[in-house]
Enzyme design. Structure first.
Site, PDB file in Angstrom:
ATOM      1  N   LYS A 169     -87.519  77.548 -10.586  1.00  0.00           N
ATOM      2  CA  LYS A 169     -86.154  78.058 -11.191  1.00  0.00           C
ATOM      3  C   LYS A 169     -85.630  76.482 -11.835  1.00  0.00           C
ATOM      4  O   LYS A 169     -85.436  75.537 -10.809  1.00  0.00           O
ATOM      5  CB  LYS A 169     -85.197  78.321 -10.249  1.00  0.00           C
ATOM      6  CG  LYS A 169     -83.973  78.574 -10.820  1.00  0.00           C
ATOM      7  CD  LYS A 169     -82.581  78.833 -10.303  1.00  0.00           C
ATOM      8  CE  LYS A 169     -81.816  77.413 -10.146  1.00  0.00           C
ATOM      9  NZ  LYS A 169     -81.176  77.199 -11.552  1.00  0.00           N
TER      10      LYS A 169
ATOM     11  N   GLY B 285     -82.766  68.085  -5.385  1.00  0.00           N
ATOM     12  CA  GLY B 285     -81.454  68.120  -5.700  1.00  0.00           C
ATOM     13  C   GLY B 285     -80.385  67.633  -4.789  1.00  0.00           C
ATOM     14  O   GLY B 285     -80.824  66.643  -4.111  1.00  0.00           O
TER      15      GLY B 285
ATOM     16  N   THR C 267     -77.993  66.920  -1.688  1.00  0.00           N
ATOM     17  CA  THR C 267     -78.150  66.810  -0.275  1.00  0.00           C
ATOM     18  C   THR C 267     -77.256  68.246   0.335  1.00  0.00           C
ATOM     19  O   THR C 267     -78.063  68.980   1.101  1.00  0.00           O
ATOM     20  CB  THR C 267     -77.811  65.581   0.506  1.00  0.00           C
ATOM     21  OG1 THR C 267     -78.439  64.434  -0.121  1.00  0.00           O
ATOM     22  CG2 THR C 267     -77.710  65.728   1.873  1.00  0.00           C
TER      23      THR C 267
ATOM     24  N   GLY D 191     -79.485  71.129  -0.382  1.00  0.00           N
ATOM     25  CA  GLY D 191     -80.597  71.065   0.407  1.00  0.00           C
ATOM     26  C   GLY D 191     -80.356  71.584   1.751  1.00  0.00           C
ATOM     27  O   GLY D 191     -81.264  72.199   2.569  1.00  0.00           O
TER      28      GLY D 191
ATOM     29  N   GLU E 164     -86.362  66.949  -1.457  1.00  0.00           N
ATOM     30  CA  GLU E 164     -86.214  65.606  -2.016  1.00  0.00           C
ATOM     31  C   GLU E 164     -84.687  65.391  -2.513  1.00  0.00           C
ATOM     32  O   GLU E 164     -84.370  66.310  -3.335  1.00  0.00           O
ATOM     33  CB  GLU E 164     -87.175  65.624  -3.177  1.00  0.00           C
ATOM     34  CG  GLU E 164     -87.386  63.914  -3.671  1.00  0.00           C
ATOM     35  CD  GLU E 164     -86.326  63.378  -4.795  1.00  0.00           C
ATOM     36  OE1 GLU E 164     -85.453  63.017  -4.395  1.00  0.00           O
ATOM     37  OE2 GLU E 164     -86.855  63.650  -5.725  1.00  0.00           O
TER      38      GLU E 164
ATOM     39  N   GLU F  58     -73.138  59.076  -3.525  1.00  0.00           N
ATOM     40  CA  GLU F  58     -73.959  59.212  -4.840  1.00  0.00           C
ATOM     41  C   GLU F  58     -73.223  59.781  -5.734  1.00  0.00           C
ATOM     42  O   GLU F  58     -72.567  60.692  -5.880  1.00  0.00           O
ATOM     43  CB  GLU F  58     -75.128  60.300  -4.411  1.00  0.00           C
ATOM     44  CG  GLU F  58     -76.192  60.313  -5.649  1.00  0.00           C
ATOM     45  CD  GLU F  58     -77.246  61.317  -5.453  1.00  0.00           C
ATOM     46  OE1 GLU F  58     -77.104  62.343  -4.893  1.00  0.00           O
ATOM     47  OE2 GLU F  58     -78.419  61.012  -5.561  1.00  0.00           O
TER      48      GLU F  58
HETATM   49  P1  TAP Z   1     -77.664  71.156  -6.934  1.00  0.00           P
HETATM   50  O1  TAP Z   1     -76.740  71.941  -7.020  1.00  0.00           O
HETATM   51  O2  TAP Z   1     -78.476  70.565  -5.806  1.00  0.00           O
HETATM   52  O3  TAP Z   1     -78.872  71.661  -7.912  1.00  0.00           O
HETATM   53  C1  TAP Z   1     -80.140  71.772  -7.918  1.00  0.00           C
HETATM   54  C2  TAP Z   1     -80.831  73.011  -8.064  1.00  0.00           C
HETATM   55  O4  TAP Z   1     -80.548  73.804  -7.135  1.00  0.00           O
HETATM   56  C3  TAP Z   1     -80.291  73.849  -9.455  1.00  0.00           C
HETATM   57  O5  TAP Z   1     -81.631  74.170 -10.085  1.00  0.00           O
HETATM   58  C4  TAP Z   1     -79.433  74.576  -9.035  1.00  0.00           C
HETATM   59  O6  TAP Z   1     -79.102  75.550  -9.988  1.00  0.00           O
HETATM   60  C5  TAP Z   1     -80.095  74.995  -7.951  1.00  0.00           C
HETATM   61  N1  TAP Z   1     -79.078  75.371  -6.838  1.00  0.00           N
HETATM   62  C6  TAP Z   1     -77.658  75.556  -6.767  1.00  0.00           C
HETATM   63  N2  TAP Z   1     -77.325  76.128  -5.381  1.00  0.00           N
HETATM   64  C7  TAP Z   1     -78.314  76.740  -4.887  1.00  0.00           C
HETATM   65  C8  TAP Z   1     -78.458  77.237  -3.800  1.00  0.00           C
HETATM   66  N3  TAP Z   1     -77.341  77.654  -2.960  1.00  0.00           N
HETATM   67  N4  TAP Z   1     -79.614  77.673  -3.265  1.00  0.00           N
HETATM   68  C9  TAP Z   1     -80.911  77.551  -4.129  1.00  0.00           C
HETATM   69  N5  TAP Z   1     -80.663  76.559  -5.284  1.00  0.00           N
HETATM   70  C10 TAP Z   1     -79.422  76.255  -5.512  1.00  0.00           C
HETATM   71  O7  TAP Z   1     -77.211  69.867  -8.033  1.00  0.00           O
HETATM   72  P2  TAP Z   1     -76.368  69.654  -9.261  1.00  0.00           P
HETATM   73  O8  TAP Z   1     -75.152  70.802  -8.897  1.00  0.00           O
HETATM   74  O9  TAP Z   1     -77.069  70.051 -10.412  1.00  0.00           O
HETATM   75  O10 TAP Z   1     -75.661  68.163  -8.877  1.00  0.00           O
HETATM   76  C11 TAP Z   1     -74.576  67.978  -7.902  1.00  0.00           C
HETATM   77  C12 TAP Z   1     -74.817  66.695  -7.372  1.00  0.00           C
HETATM   78  O11 TAP Z   1     -76.170  66.635  -6.861  1.00  0.00           O
HETATM   79  C13 TAP Z   1     -74.768  65.555  -8.394  1.00  0.00           C
HETATM   80  O12 TAP Z   1     -73.803  65.112  -8.778  1.00  0.00           O
HETATM   81  C14 TAP Z   1     -75.682  64.567  -7.837  1.00  0.00           C
HETATM   82  O13 TAP Z   1     -75.106  63.654  -7.087  1.00  0.00           O
HETATM   83  C15 TAP Z   1     -76.917  65.361  -6.957  1.00  0.00           C
HETATM   84  N6  TAP Z   1     -78.001  65.284  -7.581  1.00  0.00           N
HETATM   85  C16 TAP Z   1     -79.233  64.956  -7.058  1.00  0.00           C
HETATM   86  C17 TAP Z   1     -80.156  65.022  -7.529  1.00  0.00           C
HETATM   87  C18 TAP Z   1     -81.443  64.480  -6.944  1.00  0.00           C
HETATM   88  S1  TAP Z   1     -82.889  64.309  -7.714  1.00  0.00           S
HETATM   89  N7  TAP Z   1     -81.334  63.998  -5.691  1.00  0.00           N
HETATM   90  C19 TAP Z   1     -80.484  65.867  -8.733  1.00  0.00           C
HETATM   91  C20 TAP Z   1     -79.367  66.549  -9.238  1.00  0.00           C
HETATM   92  C21 TAP Z   1     -78.211  66.189  -8.778  1.00  0.00           C
HETATM   93  P3  TAP Z   1     -77.926  75.214 -10.920  1.00  0.00           P
HETATM   94  O14 TAP Z   1     -78.500  74.306 -11.813  1.00  0.00           O
HETATM   95  O15 TAP Z   1     -77.519  76.687 -11.646  1.00  0.00           O
HETATM   96  O16 TAP Z   1     -76.748  74.705 -10.142  1.00  0.00           O
END
Ligand code: TAP
Length: 503
Positions: free
Chosen positions: A202, A254, A256, A259, A276, A407
């Site tokens: 996904k 994604g 924390t 996660g 990660e 972060e």
């Molecule tokens: P997340 O919400 O963690 O999204 C990462 C992935 O998980 C996306 O594909 C997301 O879908 C999916 N997801 C969301 N809620 C889920 C759940 N309950 N169960 C399973 N999968 C789920 O990150 P974000 O909202 O894009 O960003 C939020 C914050 O996370 C950022 O501000 C940043 O600080 C941090 N972030 C960290 C990383 C890394 S590499 N460490 C990467 C991205 C973001 P959707 O895209 O539809 O939400």
């Protein structure tokens, strides 16, 4: 163009594309900078494009212009179930193939990716907002490298785990973020397939297009149906996937926060898990470092990919004796960072990926300023439309500031000082994260002394943000667990049977 004008528009604009229309980038009108984008994308299940059962689609936009690029399917529970079942059906046959045959597919995927490199680079830049020179020189070549590298292991698993019998786990559910959409897909899919697993992936809601285009590459490579399935949607789709009882393993990259939710969702189910997650890396600069090189490293560490990098060097720890000089050099260097059209080959920093991410960056910067830290922003003309934020540095930061602890995931550097190596290590480790760190010094012994004591999965020395498929990547503490890349990354996709040696 308005100076530092970050006004945004309603991103739910109507799709303007017709099928097969060539998308041209208004701010970079080079005739060659184009890629064809279909107005609507379906789910990739069992080797075929499949409409979502709900019939629902949502728009994915170009963050640099806020224009809709395409519509993408919203997968619901039944679609997730169909994808997992397709992967379950494909598993026995894929697992039964010889390692040499699986390698052939992976090599083919890598070669096709390189043949279509330009198209992938432009598409990633449009859907993500990152500069074309990064997608061209980093994202796409590294994605191909992951397929090449893991193809090399597919027929050598016995050598990788000597004295043991490695076997694939089954169906792997993989959820990836928006900051490196194609690269994260490659990081996840390549080792899973090399080890004989099948996959349901996904991508992030806001950057799904390159993972979907990768499905075309899989078809072109003749990958058997069901071996890789790609389902698009929002967090609900990810939630349905990680909760599906048909999975043998979940791999997530994604935040924390999500996660932790996933960890709860898989607890007690006998499902393998690798996470990660976020980071708040310390970039430590000693007074004896080659300061001009360190400035380049610090700039790369925080402004690469607009700071949307989990291992970004977002906390600069600089030795007190060189603080003023180093900050002055950094300010001069920051003034030369070119922010603008992501498709312009000269652009160093592109658009912030989304309106929500821009709001978070602004909120944390406001908290930094309110807390008494001094904000320095490079003067630059930001486009009136789209999501933009200038390269930003805070000095006078203390460990209690939110910008030093949380972060930001944006182009924001927090500068702190230290006097002794012991204090540098103590401050570097004073975080709930543990993904990466950087050390700049002329003394080899000091590098080793610091690296041994830093609680970070990756420690770069006199460089930063270097990635290689052969090098394991992953974190400690709230940055997650498990490794991706190298032998350790392959270990996460096999179960080891028999033998006397530990895995
Ligand atoms: P997340 O919400 O963690 O999204 C990462 C992935 O998980 C996306 O594909 C997301 O879908 C999916 N997801 C969301 N809620 C889920 C759940 N309950 N169960 C399973 N999968 C789920 O990150 P974000 O909202 O894009 O960003 C939020 C914050 O996370 C950022 O501000 C940043 O600080 C941090 N972030 C960290 C990383 C890394 S590499 N460490 C990467 C991205 C973001 P959707 O895209 O539809 O939400």
């Amino acid at each position: 163009m308005a100076k530092n004008d970050q006004k945004t528009q309603d991103s739910a604009a109507k799709p303007e594309l017709e099928f097969g229309r060539v998308w041209r980038y208004e701010q970079a009108p080079e005739a060659t900078d184009h890629v064809t984008i279909a107005p609507r994308h379906e789910l990739f299940v069992d080797g075929a494009w499949t409409k979502p059962k709900s019939g629902e689609h949502f728009a994915t936009i170009d963050p640099a212009t806020e224009k809709t690029l395409s519509e993408v399917a919203q997968a619901g529970d039944k679609d997730v179930d169909a994808a997992v079942k397709a992967a379950q059906r494909a598993f026995p046959k894929w697992k039964a193939l010889s390692g040499e045959d699986r390698a052939r597919y992976l090599f083919r995927i890598a070669r096709i990716l390189l043949e279509r490199a330009r198209e992938f680079a432009v598409l990633e830049t449009l859907d993500n907002g990152k500069p074309i020179k990064e997608t061209r020189d980093v994202d796409v070549p590294l994605a191909a490298q992951h397929f090449f590298y893991h193809a090399g292991w597919a027929d050598k698993l016995d050598l990788l785990f000597p004295g043991q019998t490695p076997a694939p786990l089954g169906v792997v559910g993989q959820v990836i973020p928006w900051n490196f959409p194609l690269l994260m897909a490659a990081w996840k899919i390549a080792p899973a397939l090399a080890a004989g697993n099948t996959v349901v992936l996904k991508p992030a809601e806001t950057s799904p297009l390159t993972a979907l285009r990768l499905c075309e590459v899989l078809q072109q490579a003749g990958l058997p149906p069901g071996v890789v399935n790609v389902i698009t949607g929002d967090g609900r789709t990810g939630q349905a996937l990680v909760r599906h009882p048909g999975l043998a393993k979940v791999a997530f990259t994604g935040s924390t926060e999500v996660g932790k939710e996933i960890q709860k969702a898989v607890a007690g189910r006998g499902v393998e898990l690798t996470l990660e997650l976020g980071g708040k890396a310390a970039h430590v600069v000693f007074e004896d470092a080659a300061l001009d090189q360190a400035v380049e490293g610090v700039v790369r560490g925080i402004f690469f990919n607009q700071g949307h990098v989990c291992c970004a060097g977002s906390r600069l720890l600089v030795q007190e004796s060189v603080h003023d000089l180093f900050v002055e050099k950094l300010q001069r260097r920051m003034a030369r960072i070119r922010v603008g059209s992501p498709l312009d080959k000269n652009t160093d920093m592109g658009a912030i990926h989304s309106k929500a991410q821009l709001a978070r960056i602004r909120e944390l910067c406001a908290a930094g300023a309110e807390g008494g830290a001094s904000m320095h922003q490079a003067a630059c003309d930001l486009p009136g439309k789209g999501f933009w934020f200038p390269p930003t540095m805070f000095t006078g930061v203390s460990m209690s500031h939110r910008i030093a602890r949380e972060e930001v995931f944006g182009p924001v550097l927090a500068v702190l000082t230290f006097r002794t190596p012991e204090e540098a290590v103590e401050k570097a480790n004073n975080t709930s994260y543990g993904l990466s760190a950087g050390i700049w010094t002329d003394k080899g012994a000091r590098i080793l002394w610091c690296a041994e004591r830093m609680k970070a999965g990756v420690v770069w020395n006199n460089t930063f943000n270097r990635f290689d498929a052969a090098s394991p990547f992953g974190g400690f503490k709230e940055s997650g667990f498990g490794r991706e890349g190298g032998r350790q990354g392959m270990r996460a996709y096999v179960k080891l049977e028999g033998g006397l040696l530990p895995g």
